[in-house]
Design a protein around this motif. Structure first.
Motif, PDB file in Angstrom:
ATOM      1  N   VAL A  70       0.845  -1.190   0.000  1.00 19.78           N
ATOM      2  CA  VAL A  70       0.000   0.000   0.000  1.00 19.78           C
ATOM      3  C   VAL A  70       0.882   1.243   0.000  1.00 19.78           C
ATOM      4  O   VAL A  70       2.034   1.203   0.421  1.00 19.78           O
ATOM      5  N   GLY A  71       0.302   2.320  -0.482  1.00 17.52           N
ATOM      6  CA  GLY A  71       1.028   3.583  -0.507  1.00 17.52           C
ATOM      7  C   GLY A  71       0.079   4.732  -0.260  1.00 17.52           C
ATOM      8  O   GLY A  71      -0.973   4.551   0.357  1.00 17.52           O
ATOM      9  N   SER A  72       0.415   5.896  -0.756  1.00 20.83           N
ATOM     10  CA  SER A  72      -0.436   7.059  -0.560  1.00 20.83           C
ATOM     11  C   SER A  72      -1.747   6.872  -1.315  1.00 20.83           C
ATOM     12  O   SER A  72      -1.783   6.334  -2.415  1.00 20.83           O
ATOM     13  N   ALA A  73      -2.821   7.315  -0.685  1.00 23.85           N
ATOM     14  CA  ALA A  73      -4.151   7.155  -1.275  1.00 23.85           C
ATOM     15  C   ALA A  73      -4.447   8.302  -2.244  1.00 23.85           C
ATOM     16  O   ALA A  73      -3.748   9.305  -2.279  1.00 23.85           O
ATOM     17  N   GLY A  74      -5.506   8.130  -3.023  1.00 25.58           N
ATOM     18  CA  GLY A  74      -5.968   9.230  -3.853  1.00 25.58           C
ATOM     19  C   GLY A  74      -6.201   8.877  -5.307  1.00 25.58           C
ATOM     20  O   GLY A  74      -7.085   9.432  -5.942  1.00 25.58           O
ATOM     21  N   ALA A  75      -5.421   7.931  -5.833  1.00 24.21           N
ATOM     22  CA  ALA A  75      -5.541   7.641  -7.267  1.00 24.21           C
ATOM     23  C   ALA A  75      -6.395   6.414  -7.553  1.00 24.21           C
ATOM     24  O   ALA A  75      -6.852   6.243  -8.686  1.00 24.21           O
ATOM     25  N   GLN A  76      -6.611   5.580  -6.559  1.00 18.99           N
ATOM     26  CA  GLN A  76      -7.314   4.326  -6.813  1.00 18.99           C
ATOM     27  C   GLN A  76      -8.696   4.560  -7.417  1.00 18.99           C
ATOM     28  O   GLN A  76      -9.459   5.405  -6.958  1.00 18.99           O
ATOM     29  N   SER A  78      -9.491   5.985 -10.049  1.00 21.19           N
ATOM     30  CA  SER A  78      -9.640   7.245 -10.776  1.00 21.19           C
ATOM     31  C   SER A  78      -8.965   7.113 -12.143  1.00 21.19           C
ATOM     32  O   SER A  78      -8.361   6.097 -12.469  1.00 21.19           O
ATOM     33  N   ASN A  79      -9.066   8.158 -12.948  1.00 20.01           N
ATOM     34  CA  ASN A  79      -8.413   8.149 -14.260  1.00 20.01           C
ATOM     35  C   ASN A  79      -6.885   8.110 -14.156  1.00 20.01           C
ATOM     36  O   ASN A  79      -6.202   7.808 -15.129  1.00 20.01           O
ATOM     37  N   PHE A  80      -6.360   8.435 -12.959  1.00 27.09           N
ATOM     38  CA  PHE A  80      -4.912   8.435 -12.767  1.00 27.09           C
ATOM     39  C   PHE A  80      -4.396   7.062 -12.336  1.00 27.09           C
ATOM     40  O   PHE A  80      -3.191   6.866 -12.223  1.00 27.09           O
ATOM     41  N   ASP A  81      -5.312   6.136 -12.080  1.00 29.76           N
ATOM     42  CA  ASP A  81      -4.937   4.784 -11.658  1.00 29.76           C
ATOM     43  C   ASP A  81      -4.563   3.982 -12.902  1.00 29.76           C
ATOM     44  O   ASP A  81      -5.346   3.195 -13.428  1.00 29.76           O
ATOM     45  N   SER A  82      -3.327   4.201 -13.397  1.00 26.78           N
ATOM     46  CA  SER A  82      -2.935   3.667 -14.697  1.00 26.78           C
ATOM     47  C   SER A  82      -1.539   3.040 -14.634  1.00 26.78           C
ATOM     48  O   SER A  82      -0.769   3.248 -13.688  1.00 26.78           O
ATOM     49  N   PHE A  83      -1.227   2.295 -15.683  1.00 22.21           N
ATOM     50  CA  PHE A  83       0.106   1.704 -15.783  1.00 22.21           C
ATOM     51  C   PHE A  83       1.166   2.801 -15.887  1.00 22.21           C
ATOM     52  O   PHE A  83       2.249   2.684 -15.309  1.00 22.21           O
ATOM     53  N   LYS A  84       0.862   3.865 -16.609  1.00 16.56           N
ATOM     54  CA  LYS A  84       1.825   4.964 -16.761  1.00 16.56           C
ATOM     55  C   LYS A  84       2.183   5.572 -15.407  1.00 16.56           C
ATOM     56  O   LYS A  84       3.351   5.830 -15.117  1.00 16.56           O
ATOM     57  N   SER A  88       5.870   5.393 -13.697  1.00 13.41           N
ATOM     58  CA  SER A  88       6.471   6.726 -13.622  1.00 13.41           C
ATOM     59  C   SER A  88       6.750   7.152 -12.184  1.00 13.41           C
ATOM     60  O   SER A  88       7.776   7.804 -11.919  1.00 13.41           O
ATOM     61  N   PHE A  89       5.848   6.785 -11.252  1.00 10.28           N
ATOM     62  CA  PHE A  89       5.951   7.322  -9.900  1.00 10.28           C
ATOM     63  C   PHE A  89       5.955   6.263  -8.792  1.00 10.28           C
ATOM     64  O   PHE A  89       6.652   6.426  -7.791  1.00 10.28           O
ATOM     65  N   VAL A  90       5.193   5.214  -8.942  1.00  6.59           N
ATOM     66  CA  VAL A  90       4.976   4.293  -7.824  1.00  6.59           C
ATOM     67  C   VAL A  90       6.045   3.211  -7.750  1.00  6.59           C
ATOM     68  O   VAL A  90       6.682   3.023  -6.712  1.00  6.59           O
ATOM     69  N   ASP A  91       6.271   2.511  -8.860  1.00  6.76           N
ATOM     70  CA  ASP A  91       7.197   1.375  -8.849  1.00  6.76           C
ATOM     71  C   ASP A  91       7.926   1.316 -10.190  1.00  6.76           C
ATOM     72  O   ASP A  91       7.719   0.390 -10.984  1.00  6.76           O
ATOM     73  N   PRO A  92       8.805   2.283 -10.444  1.00  9.44           N
ATOM     74  CA  PRO A  92       9.414   2.392 -11.782  1.00  9.44           C
ATOM     75  C   PRO A  92      10.169   1.147 -12.226  1.00  9.44           C
ATOM     76  O   PRO A  92      10.118   0.788 -13.406  1.00  9.44           O
ATOM     77  N   ASP A  93      10.869   0.480 -11.323  1.00 11.73           N
ATOM     78  CA  ASP A  93      11.621  -0.711 -11.721  1.00 11.73           C
ATOM     79  C   ASP A  93      10.852  -1.999 -11.468  1.00 11.73           C
ATOM     80  O   ASP A  93      11.388  -3.100 -11.650  1.00 11.73           O
TER      81      ASP A  93
END
Length: 286
Positions: A70-76, A78-84, A88-93
């Motif tokens: 789990v991490g910071s809430a807010g995107a789940q 939503s339109n921002f809940d994406s692979f990009k 890009s921000f959550v788990d780049p590697d």
């Protein structure tokens, strides 16, 4: 026990810790539980009311797990809940994804390949003792404002039925632990012996142990369901009147207390105690 064991085997990304170590550290940082035992191992949270596991755990009585990082809430959702966003921000590697896949994989392998399942009826018994005590605390906190104030005072002693049923479950859970020790000392978990009679006895005892530890959850199912939420069949936890978005311990008893009817309260408490007793006797079956 099994979940703790497999998380101790998987490295936590970008650290010298295991997943278990990181889980315990986060659990201690967020825990409000004063119980010392709760601080010795990571906390396992109840299911979410809208989780995918609900049909299995709360309706069919199948032991289930819903896990992930789990991490910071807010995107789940939503339109921002994406692979990009993920790369890009959550788990780049993708190392967190790798770690949780390893945990799931090890868990599946252990459940499939372990001769004796590392499932813990004694943990059930101890957890039930804990939730009975937590429920009693909730009763005391609600006493001044509850519509069932007169019931709360008289019912505090009657929860001894639940305590007695829990003690029986704990006693019978020790029988399972004894059977496991006997299997290991007398035969060995692999049942690798040449004598047909000993081999058959070993297989029968091992199958009995695995059957009891894997099907225990089903014996906490109440066919009548939680009053007002009859689709939910689990007698120990479910949607109830004292919580908003999370599960309530002993939801049927909580609803009965809010009616202010002592007869309903006594009947509901006895019903839950009988279910726990039935689960306890199941653990004695060999």
């Amino acid at each position: 026990n099994l979940l703790y064991a497999v998380t101790k085997q998987v490295p936590y990304p970008h650290s010298n810790e295991t997943v278990y170590d990181a889980w315990l550290r986060q659990s201690l940082a967020t825990s409000l539980d004063a119980d010392a035992s709760a601080k010795s191992r990571p906390a396992i949270s109840p299911f979410e009311l809208n989780g995918d596991t609900i049909a299995f755990a709360m309706h069919a009585g199948i032991s289930s797990v819903d896990m992930g990082f789990v991490g910071s809430a807010g995107a789940q959702h939503s339109n921002f809940d994406s692979f990009k966003r993920m790369v890009s921000f959550v788990d780049p590697d993708m190392q967190l994804h790798l770690a949780i896949a390893q945990v799931w994989g090890l868990l599946a392998i252990r459940l499939a390949d372990d001769p004796v399942l590392d499932l813990c009826p004694m943990c059930y018994a101890k957890d039930i003792r804990h939730i009975i005590r937590q429920f009693e605390k909730q009763m005391r906190l609600r006493r001044s404002a509850s519509v069932a104030d007169s019931v709360d005072m008289s019912t505090a002693k009657k929860l001894r039925r639940l305590h007695a049923a829990q003690r029986q479950l704990e006693t019978n859970a020790r029988i399972v632990e004894h059977d496991k020790r006997h299997l290991r000392s007398a035969y060995g978990e692999e049942c690798q012996m040449t004598g047909r009679r000993r081999h058959a006895s070993c297989l029968a005892l091992r199958a009995s142990i695995n059957d009891r530890v894997s099907k225990l959850e089903q014996h906490f199912i109440d066919p009548d369901g939680v009053p007002g939420h009859e689709w939910y069949k689990h007698a120990l936890i479910g949607p109830g009147p004292w919580t908003d978005a999370s599960f309530q311990a002993f939801p049927g008893l909580a609803a009965a207390l809010d009616t202010g009817d002592k007869g309903i309260v006594r009947q509901r408490e006895k019903s839950i105690a009988d279910i726990i007793y039935e689960a306890a006797w199941f653990l004695r079956e060999v």
